[in-house]
Design an enzyme around this catalytic site. Structure first.
Site, mmCIF file in Angstrom:
data_model
loop_
_atom_site.group_PDB
_atom_site.id
_atom_site.type_symbol
_atom_site.label_atom_id
_atom_site.label_comp_id
_atom_site.label_asym_id
_atom_site.label_seq_id
_atom_site.Cartn_x
_atom_site.Cartn_y
_atom_site.Cartn_z
ATOM 1 N N TYR A 155 0.619 -1.318 0.339
ATOM 2 C CA TYR A 155 -0.302 -0.246 0.010
ATOM 3 C C TYR A 155 0.884 1.446 -0.160
ATOM 4 O O TYR A 155 1.085 1.933 -0.668
ATOM 5 C CB TYR A 155 -1.293 0.109 1.722
ATOM 6 C CG TYR A 155 -1.908 1.370 1.559
ATOM 7 C CD1 TYR A 155 -3.187 1.119 0.387
ATOM 8 C CD2 TYR A 155 -1.873 1.717 2.294
ATOM 9 C CE1 TYR A 155 -4.219 2.582 0.393
ATOM 10 C CE2 TYR A 155 -2.743 3.416 2.471
ATOM 11 C CZ TYR A 155 -4.139 3.021 1.776
ATOM 12 O OH TYR A 155 -4.213 4.538 1.629
ATOM 13 N N LYS A 159 1.272 4.215 -2.959
ATOM 14 C CA LYS A 159 0.776 5.002 -3.222
ATOM 15 C C LYS A 159 2.057 6.285 -3.167
ATOM 16 O O LYS A 159 1.564 7.200 -3.870
ATOM 17 C CB LYS A 159 0.566 5.166 -1.648
ATOM 18 C CG LYS A 159 -1.143 5.156 -1.694
ATOM 19 C CD LYS A 159 -2.289 4.918 -2.396
ATOM 20 C CE LYS A 159 -3.563 4.624 -1.455
ATOM 21 N NZ LYS A 159 -4.307 5.108 -2.602
ATOM 22 N N VAL A 197 -9.218 0.957 12.970
ATOM 23 C CA VAL A 197 -9.884 0.938 14.328
ATOM 24 C C VAL A 197 -11.254 1.739 14.336
ATOM 25 O O VAL A 197 -11.781 0.493 15.058
ATOM 26 C CB VAL A 197 -8.767 1.920 15.009
ATOM 27 C CG1 VAL A 197 -8.524 3.486 14.172
ATOM 28 C CG2 VAL A 197 -8.867 1.611 15.807
ATOM 29 N N ASN A 200 -13.816 -1.092 13.696
ATOM 30 C CA ASN A 200 -14.295 -2.438 14.454
ATOM 31 C C ASN A 200 -14.715 -1.400 16.066
ATOM 32 O O ASN A 200 -15.837 -3.118 16.443
ATOM 33 C CB ASN A 200 -12.649 -3.032 15.298
ATOM 34 C CG ASN A 200 -11.932 -4.021 13.940
ATOM 35 O OD1 ASN A 200 -12.802 -4.325 12.497
ATOM 36 N ND2 ASN A 200 -11.055 -4.150 14.195
ATOM 37 N N GLN A 219 0.107 3.972 20.489
ATOM 38 C CA GLN A 219 -0.254 4.575 19.320
ATOM 39 C C GLN A 219 -0.950 5.064 19.322
ATOM 40 O O GLN A 219 -2.201 5.460 19.321
ATOM 41 C CB GLN A 219 0.658 3.232 17.890
ATOM 42 C CG GLN A 219 -0.675 2.750 17.675
ATOM 43 C CD GLN A 219 -1.104 1.240 18.618
ATOM 44 O OE1 GLN A 219 -1.245 1.596 19.756
ATOM 45 N NE2 GLN A 219 -2.381 0.814 17.892
ATOM 46 N N THR A 220 -0.648 6.829 18.090
ATOM 47 C CA THR A 220 -1.753 7.466 17.747
ATOM 48 C C THR A 220 -1.873 7.636 16.734
ATOM 49 O O THR A 220 -1.376 7.655 15.568
ATOM 50 C CB THR A 220 -1.009 9.129 18.277
ATOM 51 O OG1 THR A 220 -0.198 9.230 17.460
ATOM 52 C CG2 THR A 220 -0.115 9.248 20.396
ATOM 53 N N LYS A 299 2.901 6.849 15.499
ATOM 54 C CA LYS A 299 2.207 8.085 15.970
ATOM 55 C C LYS A 299 1.690 8.780 14.246
ATOM 56 O O LYS A 299 2.936 8.553 13.006
ATOM 57 C CB LYS A 299 3.187 8.930 16.583
ATOM 58 C CG LYS A 299 3.960 9.707 16.248
ATOM 59 C CD LYS A 299 4.968 10.286 17.585
ATOM 60 C CE LYS A 299 6.893 10.261 16.880
ATOM 61 N NZ LYS A 299 7.219 11.121 17.916
HETATM 62 P P1 NAD Z 1 -12.809 2.073 0.618
HETATM 63 O O1 NAD Z 1 -12.033 0.788 0.436
HETATM 64 O O2 NAD Z 1 -14.275 2.012 1.026
HETATM 65 O O3 NAD Z 1 -13.413 2.485 -0.935
HETATM 66 C C1 NAD Z 1 -11.766 1.945 -2.123
HETATM 67 C C2 NAD Z 1 -12.565 1.254 -2.936
HETATM 68 O O4 NAD Z 1 -12.045 1.920 -4.329
HETATM 69 C C3 NAD Z 1 -14.014 0.486 -3.055
HETATM 70 O O5 NAD Z 1 -15.248 1.012 -4.022
HETATM 71 C C4 NAD Z 1 -12.962 -0.857 -3.883
HETATM 72 O O6 NAD Z 1 -13.645 -1.958 -4.366
HETATM 73 C C5 NAD Z 1 -12.896 -0.022 -5.073
HETATM 74 N N1 NAD Z 1 -10.687 -0.619 -5.698
HETATM 75 C C6 NAD Z 1 -10.056 -1.451 -5.070
HETATM 76 N N2 NAD Z 1 -9.522 -1.836 -6.262
HETATM 77 C C7 NAD Z 1 -9.342 -1.850 -7.186
HETATM 78 C C8 NAD Z 1 -9.183 -2.209 -8.282
HETATM 79 N N3 NAD Z 1 -8.130 -2.399 -8.510
HETATM 80 N N4 NAD Z 1 -10.194 -1.080 -9.456
HETATM 81 C C9 NAD Z 1 -11.215 -0.307 -9.400
HETATM 82 N N5 NAD Z 1 -11.533 -0.302 -7.801
HETATM 83 C C10 NAD Z 1 -11.285 -0.842 -7.317
HETATM 84 O O7 NAD Z 1 -11.861 3.185 1.219
HETATM 85 P P2 NAD Z 1 -12.107 4.841 1.326
HETATM 86 O O8 NAD Z 1 -11.448 4.681 2.296
HETATM 87 O O9 NAD Z 1 -13.314 4.620 0.972
HETATM 88 O O10 NAD Z 1 -10.383 4.804 1.144
HETATM 89 C C11 NAD Z 1 -10.503 5.501 -0.853
HETATM 90 C C12 NAD Z 1 -9.309 6.123 -1.464
HETATM 91 O O11 NAD Z 1 -9.021 7.098 -0.081
HETATM 92 C C13 NAD Z 1 -7.898 5.189 -1.012
HETATM 93 O O12 NAD Z 1 -7.871 5.221 -2.402
HETATM 94 C C14 NAD Z 1 -7.905 4.910 0.005
HETATM 95 O O13 NAD Z 1 -6.337 4.360 -0.759
HETATM 96 C C15 NAD Z 1 -7.530 6.805 -0.279
HETATM 97 N N6 NAD Z 1 -6.813 7.035 1.487
HETATM 98 C C16 NAD Z 1 -8.545 6.376 2.606
HETATM 99 C C17 NAD Z 1 -8.017 7.029 4.249
HETATM 100 C C18 NAD Z 1 -9.009 6.207 4.820
HETATM 101 O O14 NAD Z 1 -8.669 6.474 5.720
HETATM 102 N N7 NAD Z 1 -10.192 6.591 4.889
HETATM 103 C C19 NAD Z 1 -6.870 7.886 4.788
HETATM 104 C C20 NAD Z 1 -5.399 7.622 3.538
HETATM 105 C C21 NAD Z 1 -6.098 7.361 1.774
HETATM 106 N N1 UDP Z 2 -6.138 -1.040 15.479
HETATM 107 C C1 UDP Z 2 -6.444 -1.248 16.529
HETATM 108 N N2 UDP Z 2 -7.532 -2.456 16.558
HETATM 109 C C2 UDP Z 2 -8.558 -2.882 15.858
HETATM 110 C C3 UDP Z 2 -7.593 -1.995 13.959
HETATM 111 C C4 UDP Z 2 -6.507 -0.998 14.125
HETATM 112 O O1 UDP Z 2 -5.728 -1.062 18.118
HETATM 113 O O2 UDP Z 2 -9.104 -3.474 15.584
HETATM 114 C C5 UDP Z 2 -5.242 0.204 15.674
HETATM 115 C C6 UDP Z 2 -3.875 -0.153 14.723
HETATM 116 O O3 UDP Z 2 -2.898 -1.282 14.790
HETATM 117 C C7 UDP Z 2 -3.842 0.824 14.759
HETATM 118 C C8 UDP Z 2 -4.260 2.043 14.348
HETATM 119 O O4 UDP Z 2 -5.751 1.431 15.227
HETATM 120 O O5 UDP Z 2 -2.378 1.423 15.172
HETATM 121 C C9 UDP Z 2 -5.271 2.877 13.065
HETATM 122 O O6 UDP Z 2 -5.317 1.542 12.244
HETATM 123 P P1 UDP Z 2 -6.038 0.907 10.673
HETATM 124 O O7 UDP Z 2 -5.747 -0.273 10.678
HETATM 125 O O8 UDP Z 2 -7.615 2.236 11.307
HETATM 126 O O9 UDP Z 2 -5.415 2.345 10.032
HETATM 127 P P2 UDP Z 2 -3.820 2.495 10.053
HETATM 128 O O10 UDP Z 2 -3.601 3.956 10.188
HETATM 129 O O11 UDP Z 2 -2.953 1.959 10.697
HETATM 130 O O12 UDP Z 2 -3.510 2.119 8.467
#
Ligand code: NAD
Ligand code: UDP
Length: 335
Positions: A155, A159, A197, A200, A219-220, A299
């Site tokens: 990942y 990215k 998290v 969950n 962890q934060t 963090k």
């Molecule tokens: P999500 O998993 O709900 O959404 C991702 C979507 O992409 C899903 O609908 C999935 O089916 C689709 N997808 C995955 N692989 C694909 C492929 N090969 N072709 C077509 N579709 C595909 O997650 P989200 O939280 O909505 O994240 C959306 C975007 O934002 C992602 O790119 C993620 O990396 C980025 N992002 C999200 C967070 C967050 O905290 N939510 C943080 C950082 C970055």
């Molecule tokens: N985490 C946790 N319990 C859970 C799921 C996640 O303690 O059931 C912790 C995980 O180890 C991380 C933080 O929560 O330190 C955030 O996890 P998440 O998977 O939401 O996103 P991340 O920022 O790690 O991509």
């Protein structure tokens, strides 16, 4: 009059569905493109009756082939949002090669399409490009501390290379790309089995199951509510390319349009678990410790100075309010 024709890859996911909803409310024609790996038709069911909304099922690695119409032509888009990629560690680690391939080929295909259409492309990057950061809070100028061969690398490095592709399309072809490094974002329509998290902890509390704190919970993370992120997307895309060029050309700023978005409030995971339980006093769940997954960042907190200066944006929804809304959403699912 329709304002714009917009492609949203990952449009059936958690964030993608909120984005499609917002774009439709602004009178755009919206094509949601998704392979439904972690997304679902349920997330966009309320949009499907809208005559300006279209869903195309396909893998972003095959974007143009799937989008071709009967004449063999790919439709023209004014804007592309590239969100396709599993975001939860559980799901991206379940299919690591698919994850890297999605990030790399998905971005390459979106860039090619944007270049050909003259479209503006917004790419959903991530705070994960900073890895386990040694600079705190994280500023855009920080290059990160990322393991290339760990379980999160598919990942994180996927990215990172997507950002590299964007930077080189900007330099070589002057493609109009804007990148957002998104810090942990939550809200309604996260998948209940998503594994992240907040979903969950809420689902565990609703089911009276143990609340699983990984490691010692020190962890934060910083948690941004989804509506705040979508507002930042809108403001960023509304800016003129010339304004971006001038802003990012200044000394001390990245030379490529990239901004952090997140809520700078920083919480330990233990604090989050306790807060969730306080909000759900009927729950019989207890806090339990589980092993910390490999390479889990210690963090994370965004420096959002650039986003504030460029967009006049800052998050408005505090964790307490966002958590209440998210708990209400998950409670509705399980009742
Ligand atoms: P999500 O998993 O709900 O959404 C991702 C979507 O992409 C899903 O609908 C999935 O089916 C689709 N997808 C995955 N692989 C694909 C492929 N090969 N072709 C077509 N579709 C595909 O997650 P989200 O939280 O909505 O994240 C959306 C975007 O934002 C992602 O790119 C993620 O990396 C980025 N992002 C999200 C967070 C967050 O905290 N939510 C943080 C950082 C970055
Ligand atoms: N985490 C946790 N319990 C859970 C799921 C996640 O303690 O059931 C912790 C995980 O180890 C991380 C933080 O929560 O330190 C955030 O996890 P998440 O998977 O939401 O996103 P991340 O920022 O790690 O991509």
């Amino acid at each position: 009059m329709y304002l714009k024709t917009v492609l949203v890859t990952g449009g059936a996911g958690f964030l993608g569905s909120h984005l499609c909803e917002r774009l439709l409310s602004e009178n755009c024609v919206v094509v949601a493109y998704d392979n439904l790996y972690t997304g679902s038709r349920r997330n966009i069911a309320h949009l499907e009756a809208n005559e300006r909304f279209f869903f195309v099922e396909g893998d972003v690695a095959d974007l143009e082939a799937t989008l071709k119409n009967r004449d063999g032509k790919v439709p023209r888009f004014d804007e592309i949002y590239n969100l396709a990629c599993p975001a939860s560690p559980v799901h991206y680690q379940a299919r690591p090669l698919f994850t890297t391939r999605t990030s790399f080929l998905g971005m390459l295909n979106c860039l090619e399409l944007a270049k050909r259409c003259g479209a503006t492309l917004l790419h959903a990057s991530t705070s994960e490009i900073y890895g386990d950061p040694v600079v705190h809070p994280q500023v855009e100028g920080y290059w990160g501390n990322v393991n290339t061969i760990g379980i999160r690398s598919c990942y994180d490095e996927g990215k990172r290379v997507a950002e590299t592709l964007a930077a080189d399309y900007i330099r070589e072809f002057d493609t109009d790309v804007r990148m957002v490094r998104i810090f942990n974002t939550y809200g309604p329509r996260m998948h209940p089995q998503d594994g992240r998290v907040i979903s969950n902890f809420i689902m565990q509390a609703l089911r009276n199951e143990d609340i699983t704190i990984y490691g010692d919970g020190s962890q934060t993370r910083s948690f941004q509510y989804c509506d705040d992120l979508i507002e930042a997307f809108m403001k960023y895309m509304a800016l003129d390319k010339a304004v971006l060029r001038e802003f990012f050309g200044k000394p001390g700023r990245p030379c490529i349009p990239v901004i952090n978005t997140g809520n700078p409030g920083e919480y330990t995971i233990r604090e989050l678990a306790e807060k969730t339980l306080q909000k759900m006093p009927q729950s019989k769940s207890r806090l339990v410790m589980k092993p910390l997954p490999g390479d889990d960042p210690k963090k994370r907190k965004p420096d959002i100075t650039l986003a504030k200066e460029l967009l006049g944006w800052e998050p408005k929804i505090p964790l307490d309010v966002g958590l209440d809304r998210t708990i209400a959403y998950f409670s509705g699912l399980s009742s």
